[in-house]
Design an enzyme around this catalytic site. Structure first.
Site, PDB file in Angstrom:
ATOM      1  N   GLY A  43       0.667  -1.112  -0.060  1.00  0.00           N
ATOM      2  CA  GLY A  43      -0.029  -0.107   0.145  1.00  0.00           C
ATOM      3  C   GLY A  43       0.878   1.206   0.107  1.00  0.00           C
ATOM      4  O   GLY A  43       1.529   1.703  -1.042  1.00  0.00           O
ATOM      5  N   SER A 110       6.648  -4.305  -2.384  1.00  0.00           N
ATOM      6  CA  SER A 110       6.085  -3.237  -2.740  1.00  0.00           C
ATOM      7  C   SER A 110       6.464  -2.331  -1.432  1.00  0.00           C
ATOM      8  O   SER A 110       7.429  -2.180  -0.844  1.00  0.00           O
ATOM      9  CB  SER A 110       4.800  -3.188  -3.085  1.00  0.00           C
ATOM     10  OG  SER A 110       4.229  -2.137  -3.702  1.00  0.00           O
ATOM     11  N   TRP A 111       5.165  -1.390  -1.032  1.00  0.00           N
ATOM     12  CA  TRP A 111       5.345  -0.717  -0.051  1.00  0.00           C
ATOM     13  C   TRP A 111       5.916  -1.453   1.378  1.00  0.00           C
ATOM     14  O   TRP A 111       6.788  -0.979   2.332  1.00  0.00           O
ATOM     15  CB  TRP A 111       4.251   0.320   0.563  1.00  0.00           C
ATOM     16  CG  TRP A 111       4.285   0.614   1.951  1.00  0.00           C
ATOM     17  CD1 TRP A 111       3.316  -0.046   2.882  1.00  0.00           C
ATOM     18  CD2 TRP A 111       5.031   1.609   2.547  1.00  0.00           C
ATOM     19  NE1 TRP A 111       3.589   0.772   4.121  1.00  0.00           N
ATOM     20  CE2 TRP A 111       4.673   1.708   3.920  1.00  0.00           C
ATOM     21  CE3 TRP A 111       5.646   2.590   2.109  1.00  0.00           C
ATOM     22  CZ2 TRP A 111       5.166   2.596   4.770  1.00  0.00           C
ATOM     23  CZ3 TRP A 111       6.162   3.478   2.805  1.00  0.00           C
ATOM     24  CH2 TRP A 111       5.869   3.653   4.077  1.00  0.00           C
ATOM     25  N   ASP A 266       7.954  -5.240 -13.855  1.00  0.00           N
ATOM     26  CA  ASP A 266       7.273  -4.797 -12.678  1.00  0.00           C
ATOM     27  C   ASP A 266       7.056  -3.119 -13.277  1.00  0.00           C
ATOM     28  O   ASP A 266       8.119  -2.527 -13.503  1.00  0.00           O
ATOM     29  CB  ASP A 266       7.860  -4.834 -11.473  1.00  0.00           C
ATOM     30  CG  ASP A 266       7.342  -4.364 -10.241  1.00  0.00           C
ATOM     31  OD1 ASP A 266       6.017  -3.559 -10.662  1.00  0.00           O
ATOM     32  OD2 ASP A 266       7.386  -4.813  -9.215  1.00  0.00           O
ATOM     33  N   HIS A 294       4.519  -7.018 -10.899  1.00  0.00           N
ATOM     34  CA  HIS A 294       4.621  -6.663  -9.596  1.00  0.00           C
ATOM     35  C   HIS A 294       4.178  -7.455  -8.613  1.00  0.00           C
ATOM     36  O   HIS A 294       4.469  -7.457  -7.497  1.00  0.00           O
ATOM     37  CB  HIS A 294       3.995  -5.210  -9.600  1.00  0.00           C
ATOM     38  CG  HIS A 294       3.974  -4.530  -8.224  1.00  0.00           C
ATOM     39  ND1 HIS A 294       5.497  -4.058  -7.704  1.00  0.00           N
ATOM     40  CD2 HIS A 294       3.076  -4.243  -7.442  1.00  0.00           C
ATOM     41  CE1 HIS A 294       5.186  -3.703  -6.531  1.00  0.00           C
ATOM     42  NE2 HIS A 294       3.840  -3.672  -6.123  1.00  0.00           N
TER      43      HIS A 294
END
Length: 315
Positions: A43, A110-111, A266, A294
């Site tokens: 996120g 990711s985050w 990605d 991703h």
């Protein structure tokens, strides 16, 4: 090609009050006496889902998952106050103490890779290993690539939909334009912006576009937390002191076993960031999946992550 471990239910669920305002939800699954691993979701604002528990051998791992501030089952929902990178780092440490864990492996994409790096660089003595995927160093050029110009050239059809809530005269700074709408007092304005923001990310997350993912990201409750919290972080430069801070502090974790799993194609978090991290942390193994984007659910990424979690149990 490795498959997920079978579905499993948590053996424990709970909440932890981390401030006067925020309470976070957490769960544990697998072996209560196993090696602890913390799943750090993306996120920011995405929350956890049951499939995340299936990346670990449940007979060996004590699997811990939590919803970060403002999302999932944490409360208050979609709240931006007292919601910064360093609040989340503090929450992870409070959760570790609450659960009586001396040190643990962190698994984030990711985050989640950004937050895992921020935590491990702050508390390296508490990290036994890092399994990172879809690397996001939260630099301004990365945010501009995805939200201003770059990914737009690869997905121009999805980009048109992303632009729709923003009038042409405001499109020179789309993150700021979205932030104004996502913090509007008008719930319809907020929701229109939240859906468009969330659908853009879902439309670009896999090498082969997934209509099911797009549909799940467009739900009102998910989209509002996801878009509001992401935009809040990005307009505030993820609350870092310096643009290259996570890279510059990589020397603090070079003694920690690590693996970096990255999809070659990605678009959300291009491979440049994984490469830069690998250069700053050469001891970490870099696994480039040649036919993936991703998402952690793409076959090659899924397989590499499960293999890494199996190997890391031995460290």
């Amino acid at each position: 090609m490795r498959e997920l471990y079978p579905p499993l239910e948590p053996y424990k669920e709970g909440t932890l009050q981390v401030s006067d305002l925020h309470t976070i939800y957490f769960q544990e699954a697998g072996n209560p006496e196993g090696k602890p691993v913390l799943f750090v979701h993306g996120g920011p604002g995405a929350g956890i889902v049951p499939i995340y528990r299936q990346y670990f051998d449940p007979t060996k791992w004590r699997i811990i998952l939590f919803d970060q501030r403002g999302c999932g089952r944490s409360t208050p929902h979609a709240e931006l106050k007292e919601n910064t990178t360093w609040d989340l780092v503090s929450d992870i440490e409070k959760l570790r103490l609450q659960l009586g864990i001396e040190s643990w492996v962190l698994f984030g994409g990711s985050w989640g890779s950004s937050l895992a790096l921020a935590y491990s660089e702050t508390h390296p003595e508490r990290c036994r290993g890092l399994i990172l995927r879809g690397i996001f160093m939260v630099r301004q050029k990365e945010i501009r690539w995805f939200y201003q110009e770059g990914a737009s050239n690869i997905f121009p059809d999805a980009w048109e939909e992303y632009l729709k809530p923003i009038p042409p005269e405001e499109r020179d700074d789309l993150v700021a334009a979205y932030y104004r709408r996502l913090t509007s007092s008008d719930s319809q304005v907020r929701l229109e912006a939240a859906r468009a923001w969330s659908i853009w990310e879902a439309s670009t997350s896999k090498l082969i576009q997934d209509t099911g993912l797009i549909q799940s990201f467009s739900g009102d409750r998910f989209a509002e937390a996801f878009a509001r919290i992401e935009c809040h972080y990005f307009i505030n430069k993820c609350f870092l002191d310096r643009d290259e801070q996570l890279l510059e502090n990589a020397d603090r974790i070079r003694h920690i076993p690590g693996v970096i799993v990255q999809g070659r194609y990605d678009v959300v978090c291009p491979m440049r960031s994984a490469w830069d991290l690998h250069r700053a942390w050469p001891e970490a193994e870099l696994i480039v999946v040649p036919d993936a984007g991703h998402s952690m659910t793409e076959k090659g990424i899924r397989s590499a992550l499960i293999e890494a979690s199996d190997r890391f149990f031995e460290f």
